[in-house]
Scaffold this motif. Structure first.
Motif, PDB file in Angstrom:
ATOM      1  N   VAL A  21      42.068  25.973  43.591  1.00  0.00           N
ATOM      2  CA  VAL A  21      43.126  26.687  42.825  1.00  0.00           C
ATOM      3  C   VAL A  21      42.735  27.454  41.766  1.00  0.00           C
ATOM      4  O   VAL A  21      43.155  28.576  41.514  1.00  0.00           O
ATOM      5  N   LEU A  22      41.852  26.899  41.113  1.00  0.00           N
ATOM      6  CA  LEU A  22      41.407  27.587  39.824  1.00  0.00           C
ATOM      7  C   LEU A  22      40.874  28.978  40.189  1.00  0.00           C
ATOM      8  O   LEU A  22      40.985  29.943  39.569  1.00  0.00           O
ATOM      9  N   HIS A  23      39.984  28.846  41.299  1.00  0.00           N
ATOM     10  CA  HIS A  23      39.111  30.099  41.760  1.00  0.00           C
ATOM     11  C   HIS A  23      40.165  31.227  42.196  1.00  0.00           C
ATOM     12  O   HIS A  23      40.144  32.358  41.584  1.00  0.00           O
ATOM     13  N   PHE A  24      41.150  30.932  42.773  1.00  0.00           N
ATOM     14  CA  PHE A  24      41.938  31.872  43.350  1.00  0.00           C
ATOM     15  C   PHE A  24      42.794  32.289  42.169  1.00  0.00           C
ATOM     16  O   PHE A  24      43.274  33.528  42.002  1.00  0.00           O
ATOM     17  N   LEU A  25      43.364  31.280  41.261  1.00  0.00           N
ATOM     18  CA  LEU A  25      44.121  31.958  40.264  1.00  0.00           C
ATOM     19  C   LEU A  25      43.493  32.683  39.321  1.00  0.00           C
ATOM     20  O   LEU A  25      43.790  33.887  38.941  1.00  0.00           O
ATOM     21  N   ILE A  26      42.146  32.458  38.738  1.00  0.00           N
ATOM     22  CA  ILE A  26      41.568  33.285  37.974  1.00  0.00           C
ATOM     23  C   ILE A  26      41.015  34.489  38.419  1.00  0.00           C
ATOM     24  O   ILE A  26      41.157  35.435  37.799  1.00  0.00           O
ATOM     25  N   THR A  27      40.524  34.538  39.899  1.00  0.00           N
ATOM     26  CA  THR A  27      40.183  35.935  40.491  1.00  0.00           C
ATOM     27  C   THR A  27      41.472  36.944  40.449  1.00  0.00           C
ATOM     28  O   THR A  27      41.127  38.112  40.514  1.00  0.00           O
ATOM     29  N   GLY A  28      42.598  36.289  40.799  1.00  0.00           N
ATOM     30  CA  GLY A  28      43.850  37.231  40.944  1.00  0.00           C
ATOM     31  C   GLY A  28      44.113  37.633  39.647  1.00  0.00           C
ATOM     32  O   GLY A  28      44.727  38.651  39.259  1.00  0.00           O
ATOM     33  N   TYR A  29      43.857  36.858  38.490  1.00  0.00           N
ATOM     34  CA  TYR A  29      44.296  37.111  37.040  1.00  0.00           C
ATOM     35  C   TYR A  29      43.380  38.182  36.518  1.00  0.00           C
ATOM     36  O   TYR A  29      44.064  39.189  36.155  1.00  0.00           O
ATOM     37  N   LEU A  30      42.271  38.243  36.876  1.00  0.00           N
ATOM     38  CA  LEU A  30      41.153  39.171  36.489  1.00  0.00           C
ATOM     39  C   LEU A  30      41.448  40.436  37.328  1.00  0.00           C
ATOM     40  O   LEU A  30      41.379  41.507  36.538  1.00  0.00           O
ATOM     41  N   PHE A  31      41.652  40.341  38.365  1.00  0.00           N
ATOM     42  CA  PHE A  31      42.215  41.983  39.068  1.00  0.00           C
ATOM     43  C   PHE A  31      43.446  42.229  38.500  1.00  0.00           C
ATOM     44  O   PHE A  31      43.419  43.583  38.422  1.00  0.00           O
ATOM     45  N   VAL A  32      44.382  41.735  38.221  1.00  0.00           N
ATOM     46  CA  VAL A  32      45.644  42.239  37.728  1.00  0.00           C
ATOM     47  C   VAL A  32      45.451  42.733  36.351  1.00  0.00           C
ATOM     48  O   VAL A  32      45.939  43.585  35.978  1.00  0.00           O
ATOM     49  N   LEU A  33      44.658  42.176  35.758  1.00  0.00           N
ATOM     50  CA  LEU A  33      44.413  42.420  33.979  1.00  0.00           C
ATOM     51  C   LEU A  33      43.569  43.629  34.153  1.00  0.00           C
ATOM     52  O   LEU A  33      44.058  44.465  33.248  1.00  0.00           O
ATOM     53  N   THR A  34      42.772  43.961  35.049  1.00  0.00           N
ATOM     54  CA  THR A  34      42.146  45.195  35.095  1.00  0.00           C
ATOM     55  C   THR A  34      43.072  46.454  35.334  1.00  0.00           C
ATOM     56  O   THR A  34      42.716  47.486  34.985  1.00  0.00           O
ATOM     57  N   LEU A  35      44.129  46.027  36.095  1.00  0.00           N
ATOM     58  CA  LEU A  35      44.855  47.112  36.384  1.00  0.00           C
ATOM     59  C   LEU A  35      46.076  47.427  35.542  1.00  0.00           C
ATOM     60  O   LEU A  35      46.489  48.530  35.456  1.00  0.00           O
ATOM     61  N   ILE A  36      47.049  46.270  35.287  1.00  0.00           N
ATOM     62  CA  ILE A  36      48.094  46.598  34.429  1.00  0.00           C
ATOM     63  C   ILE A  36      48.053  45.646  33.031  1.00  0.00           C
ATOM     64  O   ILE A  36      49.189  45.667  32.517  1.00  0.00           O
ATOM     65  N   GLY A  37      46.982  45.160  32.853  1.00  0.00           N
ATOM     66  CA  GLY A  37      47.008  44.184  31.704  1.00  0.00           C
ATOM     67  C   GLY A  37      47.345  44.512  30.161  1.00  0.00           C
ATOM     68  O   GLY A  37      46.896  45.970  30.026  1.00  0.00           O
ATOM     69  N   ILE A  38      47.834  43.892  29.232  1.00  0.00           N
ATOM     70  CA  ILE A  38      48.064  44.519  28.041  1.00  0.00           C
ATOM     71  C   ILE A  38      46.883  44.086  27.194  1.00  0.00           C
ATOM     72  O   ILE A  38      46.514  44.782  26.026  1.00  0.00           O
ATOM     73  N   PRO A  70      36.535  46.683  36.610  1.00  0.00           N
ATOM     74  CA  PRO A  70      37.286  46.691  37.765  1.00  0.00           C
ATOM     75  C   PRO A  70      36.724  46.753  38.994  1.00  0.00           C
ATOM     76  O   PRO A  70      37.571  45.992  39.961  1.00  0.00           O
ATOM     77  N   PHE A  71      35.351  47.138  39.311  1.00  0.00           N
ATOM     78  CA  PHE A  71      34.954  47.069  40.428  1.00  0.00           C
ATOM     79  C   PHE A  71      34.474  45.555  40.858  1.00  0.00           C
ATOM     80  O   PHE A  71      34.464  45.023  42.136  1.00  0.00           O
ATOM     81  N   ILE A  72      34.023  44.819  39.925  1.00  0.00           N
ATOM     82  CA  ILE A  72      33.532  43.318  39.851  1.00  0.00           C
ATOM     83  C   ILE A  72      34.749  42.454  40.169  1.00  0.00           C
ATOM     84  O   ILE A  72      34.801  41.811  41.087  1.00  0.00           O
ATOM     85  N   ALA A  73      35.845  42.721  39.401  1.00  0.00           N
ATOM     86  CA  ALA A  73      37.048  42.124  39.612  1.00  0.00           C
ATOM     87  C   ALA A  73      37.813  42.340  41.219  1.00  0.00           C
ATOM     88  O   ALA A  73      38.115  41.268  41.791  1.00  0.00           O
ATOM     89  N   ALA A  74      37.625  43.408  41.686  1.00  0.00           N
ATOM     90  CA  ALA A  74      38.173  43.815  42.970  1.00  0.00           C
ATOM     91  C   ALA A  74      37.310  43.088  43.956  1.00  0.00           C
ATOM     92  O   ALA A  74      37.872  42.599  45.016  1.00  0.00           O
ATOM     93  N   ALA A  75      35.806  43.264  43.782  1.00  0.00           N
ATOM     94  CA  ALA A  75      35.158  42.587  44.486  1.00  0.00           C
ATOM     95  C   ALA A  75      35.226  40.987  44.765  1.00  0.00           C
ATOM     96  O   ALA A  75      35.263  40.586  45.824  1.00  0.00           O
ATOM     97  N   LEU A  76      35.330  40.676  43.734  1.00  0.00           N
ATOM     98  CA  LEU A  76      35.749  38.848  43.741  1.00  0.00           C
ATOM     99  C   LEU A  76      36.863  38.631  44.341  1.00  0.00           C
ATOM    100  O   LEU A  76      37.070  37.667  44.999  1.00  0.00           O
ATOM    101  N   PHE A  77      38.107  39.460  44.008  1.00  0.00           N
ATOM    102  CA  PHE A  77      39.261  39.285  44.626  1.00  0.00           C
ATOM    103  C   PHE A  77      39.468  39.396  46.293  1.00  0.00           C
ATOM    104  O   PHE A  77      40.210  38.425  46.883  1.00  0.00           O
ATOM    105  N   VAL A  78      38.620  40.184  46.733  1.00  0.00           N
ATOM    106  CA  VAL A  78      38.749  40.438  48.290  1.00  0.00           C
ATOM    107  C   VAL A  78      37.528  39.754  48.692  1.00  0.00           C
ATOM    108  O   VAL A  78      37.778  38.982  49.626  1.00  0.00           O
ATOM    109  N   GLY A  79      36.166  39.763  48.104  1.00  0.00           N
ATOM    110  CA  GLY A  79      35.252  39.153  48.862  1.00  0.00           C
ATOM    111  C   GLY A  79      35.656  37.546  49.033  1.00  0.00           C
ATOM    112  O   GLY A  79      35.028  36.791  49.754  1.00  0.00           O
ATOM    113  N   SER A  80      36.387  36.841  47.940  1.00  0.00           N
ATOM    114  CA  SER A  80      36.766  35.624  47.919  1.00  0.00           C
ATOM    115  C   SER A  80      37.444  35.111  49.291  1.00  0.00           C
ATOM    116  O   SER A  80      37.343  34.055  49.776  1.00  0.00           O
TER     117      SER A  80
END
Length: 661
Positions: free
Chosen positions: A516-533, A482-492
């Motif tokens: 496009v790939l970077h923003f899509l993947i970092t956003g996906y990882l952050f959302v996945l750690t919070l509400i992912g199935i 979660p912390f790595i995903a959040a850091a990538l999401f904000v730091g990017s």
């Protein structure tokens, strides 16, 4: 024809037919005709297309062998090792041919006379190191040399995957240097050609490896490999057909140009590809299941030999086309406007409410990606329901909505106007990194793949095995923290916009794809750690998820405010130099873009926070219901034990009080 004889005759059929096609194509289309001024000589004029052809054939063996090994063969077996040996041989041919092509291109471009003196060597060195065209071929040659060594050295899954990715990456510079960067439709031409080269390499190389492997594999095992290759070839055929059509449409312009020599060569290439598709469909549907029968086997290998001949014709025609003048040409735009100079396209009309919906500019790469994402997801849902399993409709709707949104962002008005308006660029960024992942993650694609894709029991790895391997890999465990995903999401946000990465994404089409790939993947990882199935190694408790999300929201809002407070224009040599005569000024538009990041960008985050709160509430309800069921099964034995424990403690305290004066 027997498999053993085809093992030698097959490559010979391919090479001979390809050489005949390229020589005839050059003679007919004039691709090797002498030049009136600066003619490099017949060796260069005829040798350069042949070298290009050998580059393509070597690339096919290199990439096709690695892809087939990864998806159809078992590591540690003889056939896996043979496929990697074939990839090494193909990479060696690719390396030598790429180096020869670089040298002949130098002679062709500068009309230099080969010599052993220092001046010629210095000129060649400057060409390879200082000019983009020369550097591209130098990188291609070096990458081929590395793949040659690694494909011979590795014999396990993960190193082979890394080598395959490097081999595919080695093909991209050939596409970027094949079209003038100052010509119109540059990005579309580069994307279509890169996809065409990669798809053709996977298709042709896989077929050649099948010819090599048949004598060393037992019948049932080879039948399974054939079925897997046919699935790979079908995807490659779709990519080759659509990218070839796009490339031809850009080069021809109108249908009447098919009567030109360039158009005739395209017709020859298309006819060969159609013939290959018909042959592949015939043996895929009828002969693979009966290959154990001697008569069916002879017919099958005869069709394979014919398919190799048609592939050679298509490859030779493609090499001849590369040296034949297109009817509309690829000459740089004459007297370009500022927008045409920067983007290769004229300034679009003003962006109004209607054009947000009606403006479209299809991008083949993202169109194919979105199409495959939709098809494979819906195919998985259909497979589950056919066997009686259920899949929530809400998940399917969420996934489809996310893919359609991705298609609009990469092919619609955002993709067109983000080059001219910082605000449109920021709208696309917010959708890619926040809104689209919020729709894709609830679709649970990994869970669907694990349930829908058939599990392999023979030690090979298919789609299911590779997906689960990726999910459980050490890299995934780090990225889904979660912390790595959040850091990538904000730091990017900060790293991208306040470094030269932003400039790279605008000036280079490869940089734009990466963005496009970077923003899509970092956003996906952050959302996945919070509400992912889909499963991840670790998720924070719900209370800490909300705390983390609030921190991210604050940093995100601060980023938007920092852009709004800019007194100067970011990338003034781009957004300030477009010559745009409509809309607000570039600095005002940048202020609007910062407002989009600050305000509009917080809406998906707010939805995410509400979703986390709802999941928290439902989790508490499920926990309480589970405890109630446990109490019903045990007649409240846990509560009785707890009460007895309290009574014992009370009695002990009473005795202690009595003994105390």
């Amino acid at each position: 024809m027997s498999p053993r004889s085809l093992r030698v005759a097959g490559p010979a059929i391919l090479v001979v037919s390809a050489l005949a096609a390229v020589l005839l194509g050059l003679a007919y289309g004039g691709g090797a005709a002498p030049l009136d001024i600066g003619d490099p000589g017949p060796v260069v004029r005829w040798g350069l297309p042949v070298a290009d052809l050998l580059v393509n054939l070597g690339a096919a063996v290199m990439v096709g062998s690695l892809v087939l090994a990864l998806f159809a063969l078992r590591a540690g077996q003889r056939e896996f090792d043979l496929a990697l040996d074939a990839a090494s041989i193909g990479a060696a041919v690719f390396t030598v041919a790429a180096g020869t092509t670089a040298y002949l291109n130098f002679l062709n471009a500068f009309n230099a006379t080969p010599s052993a003196d220092a001046v010629f060597g210095q000129q060649l060195g400057r060409y390879l190191l200082d000019l983009e065209f020369g550097r591209a071929w130098l990188l291609t040659t070096l990458a081929g040399a590395v793949v040659t060594v690694l494909a011979f050295a590795v014999r396990t899954w993960t190193p082979t995957l890394l080598v395959a990715l490097l081999a595919i990456a080695a093909l991209v510079p050939m596409a970027t240097t094949s079209h003038d960067g100052a010509a119109a439709n540059h990005n579309a031409a580069v994307s279509s050609l890169a996809l065409h080269i990669i798809g053709a390499a996977v298709w042709l190389g896989g077929l050649l490896v099948l010819v090599v492997l048949r004598p060393v594999m037992p019948g049932p095992a080879f039948t399974a490999v054939l079925r897997r290759y046919s699935s790979i070839a079908l995807v490659a055929f779709i990519v080759v057909a659509l990218s070839g059509y796009t490339r031809a449409a850009l080069a021809l312009g109108i249908w009447s140009e098919l009567a030109t020599p360039y158009g005739v060569l395209i017709v020859v290439k298309v006819a060969a590809l159609v013939a290959i598709g018909v042959l592949a469909a015939s043996y895929r549907g009828r002969l693979i299941a009966r290959i154990a029968d001697a008569g069916a086997a002879r017919l099958f290998w005869g069709l394979i030999a014919l398919e190799l001949a048609f592939m050679g014709i298509a490859s030779g025609a493609a090499a001849a086309l590369a040296r034949t003048a297109s009817p509309i040409g690829e000459d740089p735009i004459i007297d370009p406007t500022p927008a045409e100079y920067l983007t290769g396209a004229p300034l679009p009309p003003p962006l109004d409410a209607a054009r947000w919906i009606t403006a479209w500019e299809p991008d083949l790469l993202w169109s194919l990606l979105c199409g495959f994402l939709l098809f494979f997801y819906l195919a998985g849902v259909r497979r589950l329901r056919r066997r009686g399993d259920q899949w929530p409709v809400a998940r399917t709707v969420s996934w489809v909505a996310g893919v359609l949104a991705l298609f609009w962002v990469t092919n619609g008005s955002v993709a067109i106007y983000e080059q001219y308006l910082f605000s449109a660029h920021m709208v696309g960024h917010m959708l890619l990194t926040m809104a689209i992942p919020l729709m894709l993650v609830p679709g649970a694609p990994v869970t669907l793949a694990a349930r829908a894709i058939r599990k392999r029991d023979d030690g090979t790895r298919g789609g299911r095995e590779w997906i689960l391997w990726a999910v459980h890999s050490p890299v995934a465990r780090i990225l889904t923290n979660p912390f790595i995903a959040a850091a990538l999401f904000v730091g990017s946000l900060w790293i991208f916009y306040y470094t030269d990465l932003f400039r790279w994404s605008l000036y280079d089409h490869t940089g734009h794809i990466w963005m496009v790939l970077h923003f899509l993947i970092t956003g996906y990882l952050f959302v996945l750690t919070l509400i992912g199935i889909d499963p991840v190694p670790y998720r924070l408790p719900y209370a800490f998820r909300l705390v983390l999300l609030i921190g991210v929201m604050a940093m995100h809002a601060f980023f938007g405010i920092s852009i709004m407070m800019q007194s100067g224009l970011m990338l003034a040599d781009w957004f300030g130099s477009m010559g745009r005569d409509w809309g607000v000024t570039p600095l005002e538009d940048q202020y609007v873009g910062g407002g989009v990041a600050w305000s509009v960008g917080e809406i998906p985050t707010l939805i995410l926070a509400i979703t986390v709160a709802i999941q928290w509430s439902r989790s508490d309800e499920r926990t309480q219901k589970r405890q109630d069921r446990q109490a019903d099964r045990t007649n409240d034995s846990e509560l009785d034990a707890y009460n007895a424990r309290l009574a014992a403690l009370a009695e002990r305290d009473a005795r202690t009080a009595q003994r105390t004066p």
